[in-house]
Design an enzyme around this catalytic site. Structure first.
Site, PDB file in Angstrom:
ATOM      1  N   GLY A 118       0.597  -1.342   0.295  1.00 26.33           N
ATOM      2  CA  GLY A 118      -0.200  -0.084  -0.438  1.00 26.33           C
ATOM      3  C   GLY A 118       0.351   1.460  -0.189  1.00 26.33           C
ATOM      4  CB  SER A 119       0.328   4.443   1.453  1.00 30.40           C
ATOM      5  OG  SER A 119      -1.013   4.487   1.013  1.00 30.40           O
ATOM      6  CB  VAL A 120       4.888   2.407   3.306  1.00 30.77           C
ATOM      7  CG1 VAL A 120       3.973   1.947   4.750  1.00 30.77           C
ATOM      8  CG2 VAL A 120       4.698   0.387   3.029  1.00 30.77           C
ATOM      9  CG  MET A 121       4.984   0.194  -2.362  1.00 32.69           C
ATOM     10  SD  MET A 121       6.874  -0.481  -1.479  1.00 32.69           S
ATOM     11  CE  MET A 121       7.105  -0.431  -3.202  1.00 32.69           C
TER      12      MET A 121
END
Length: 571
Positions: A302-305
């Site tokens: 998810g958004s940690v990328m």
């Protein structure tokens, strides 16, 4: 009365002598012959057949015994033991020599702490054999109770048993051995040949009951196994496991994992998983607790990328940190899919896209880049590839090649869908942001010599820009506020991603993530926290995973003697 004529003749001594002399000579000859035969036999046994007879005697009394070599110790970076071998006793028996007496068997069964019926059944099962185990890996005190009974046919074998002082705290990383002291899981399996010692041999003299009479001489000395020093700091490991387990329990989650890496050299300082298990007592072992999820499990992050994808955009000629992207009206259609933001954030610069975790903003950026730009950046960071730790079952993750990709695939890749990573891979990728653009490979072993320089992946200035952007996320009122650590500047990114089932994405099951760097002024550690399927009132990464980061990293910085930051205003 007439005098009777006496015709009786009494032989004289001279007439009897010849007969008596013959018997004497015969007996004398027989005696001499017997003595000669006896002497001859003595000579034969002690001279002519001495070698053969001595060999036969030795074969019944001389034995070559194996000297067990203990397995090498596994310790943390400071020498605290994580796995050690302790002496134990294994009792075995020759069923054909065991007594039939019920009383002796009852006493034997009682000393072995087993039922008499079970013992009799086992003896009957092995009646045609000369070997059977009575009980393995007993403590010397327990075994002595059996030995003192002096039951015929019962024998002793000295062995070693693995003991894990840190128990469930390091169970999945260190692993376990089986009953034969061979590695079965974790680093015990990965380094089994190195940790296993080389047995020795000695010649001993035993009596007919197999009891040791004399230790004659050493044939080959036992060589203990090699010792393994891990990069783990047991102080940080205990603290990380405690906080992770508490968060899993508090949020009624299925599990969780935490990885802490040294931002200077890539050493893994802590690696915790929940649920875990006690390797010293496997009677009620849950197989789910065996996996070292930080290394073996891959998931959509998810958004940690987004910061990693943003690095590719900032290195292109199309975007700079000040580039404005319009995310209105808070959603967009790509192919047949709708990409949504939490709300309409309007116009955002690059830092604003990360601050508000805008899926729309990242998608618009991704669709303006070359088709394989973000894929290349992920590949350069080692995603979709094993990190080379040598850990059994290490996940490679998933990074599909960009052939005939649709716009929707390119967009979702930018905000962490369509790619699968392990927690360790994610932590390693974030070292590139913390280390002036140089990515560090994770090491489970303590490194000796100079720190590795790492592989240049991101331009140094871009890495510094990203670090500043991520610092704004960990501020009061921002999504990562709960990751703040008093006295230190923290940078990080939250992530909340739906879990995938066989029927597609689940509507009510999430993974909550936070990936962070501390301190920003001079990065010392990179930490990734993942909570699996929190079923409480909160499930967002900033609400569930970020507090774990704060507690763990705050204590870690103090334990590592990292000086607090001077207050500096954010630009």
């Amino acid at each position: 009365m007439s005098r009777r004529s006496d015709n009786t003749h009494n032989p004289t001594r001279a007439e009897v002598a010849p007969l008596g002399s013959g018997r004497f000579r015969f007996m004398l000859v027989m005696l001499v012959v017997a003595m000669l035969v006896l002497v001859g036999r003595i000579v034969d046994l002690n001279v002519l057949d001495r070698v053969f007879l001595q060999g036969q005697g030795d074969a019944r009394t001389l034995r070559v015994e194996t000297i067990d070599a203990h397995r090498g110790m596994i310790s943390d970076r400071d020498g605290d033991p994580l796995a050690i071998s302790t002496p134990v006793v294994t009792l075995w028996a020759n069923p054909q020599q065991l007594p039939d007496d019920d009383i002796q068997r009852m006493m034997l069964a009682r000393a072995l702490a087993i039922e008499l019926d079970d013992l009799n059944a086992r003896i009957e099962r092995y009646a045609d054999y000369e070997f059977m185990y009575l009980r393995r890996r007993m403590t010397p005190a327990e075994a002595q109770k059996v030995i003192d009974l002096n039951v015929p046919g019962v024998y002793v074998k000295n062995e070693y048993k693995r003991y894990y002082p840190s128990g469930e705290v390091t169970a999945q990383l260190v692993g376990v051995t089986n009953v034969d002291d061979r590695g079965q899981e974790g680093l015990e399996l990965a380094y089994n040949s190195y940790l296993t010692g080389t047995p020795g041999k000695r010649r001993v003299l035993k009596d007919r009951k197999g009891r040791l009479v004399r230790d004659l001489h050493l044939i080959k000395e036992a060589k203990p196994g090699g010792e393994l020093t891990l990069s783990i700091d047991l102080r940080l490991q205990y603290m990380a496991y405690r906080e992770l387990k508490a968060a899993v329990d508090e949020n009624n989650a299925d599990g969780g994992t935490l990885v802490m890496m040294d931002a200077r050299n890539g050493e893994v300082l802590a690696m915790a998983n929940a649920p875990s298990y006690n390797p010293n007592n496997r009677a009620e072992l849950d197989v789910e607790g065996l996996r070292n999820q930080a290394i073996t499990d891959a998931f959509e992050p998810g958004s940690v990328m987004k910061p990693l994808a943003m690095s590719a955009a900032l290195e292109s000629d199309q975007f700079s940190p000040d580039t404005i992207v319009d995310t209105s009206p808070g959603y967009m259609r790509v192919d047949e899919y709708t990409i949504n933001d939490f709300r309409n954030y309007g116009k955002l610069d690059m830092g604003g896209i990360l601050l508000h975790s805008s899926n729309v903003g990242m998608s618009r950026v991704a669709l303006q880049l070359p088709e394989d730009a973000i894929w290349k950046r992920y590949y350069e960071l080692g995603l979709g590839q094993a990190r080379g730790t040598g850990f059994p079952g290490e996940a490679t993750g998933s990074l599909p090649a960009p052939y005939n990709w649709s716009d929707s695939k390119r967009a979702t890749l930018a905000y962490g869908y369509g790619v699968a990573v392990s927690a360790l891979q994610l932590a390693s990728a974030y070292t590139a942001i913390a280390n002036q653009g140089r990515q560090l490979s994770p090491s489970l072993l303590k490194l000796e010599g100079e720190d590795p320089q790492g592989k240049p992946v991101i331009e140094p200035q871009i890495a510094n820009n990203l670090l500043g952007m991520l610092e704004k996320i960990v501020q009061p009122g921002a999504g990562g506020a709960r990751a703040m650590v008093p006295g230190y500047r923290i940078a990080g990114k939250t992530g909340t991603v739906r879990k995938v089932a066989s029927t597609g994405y689940q509507q009510t099951a999430y993974r909550s993530l936070f990936a962070g760097i501390a301190p920003v002024s001079d990065p010392r550690i990179v930490t990734v926290v993942m909570i699996d399927n929190a079923k409480g009132q909160e499930y967002y990464g900033g609400l569930v995973a970020a507090p774990v980061f704060s507690r763990v990293v705050g204590k870690a910085l103090r334990l590592l003697d990292v000086l607090p930051d001077k207050k500096e205003a954010l630009k």
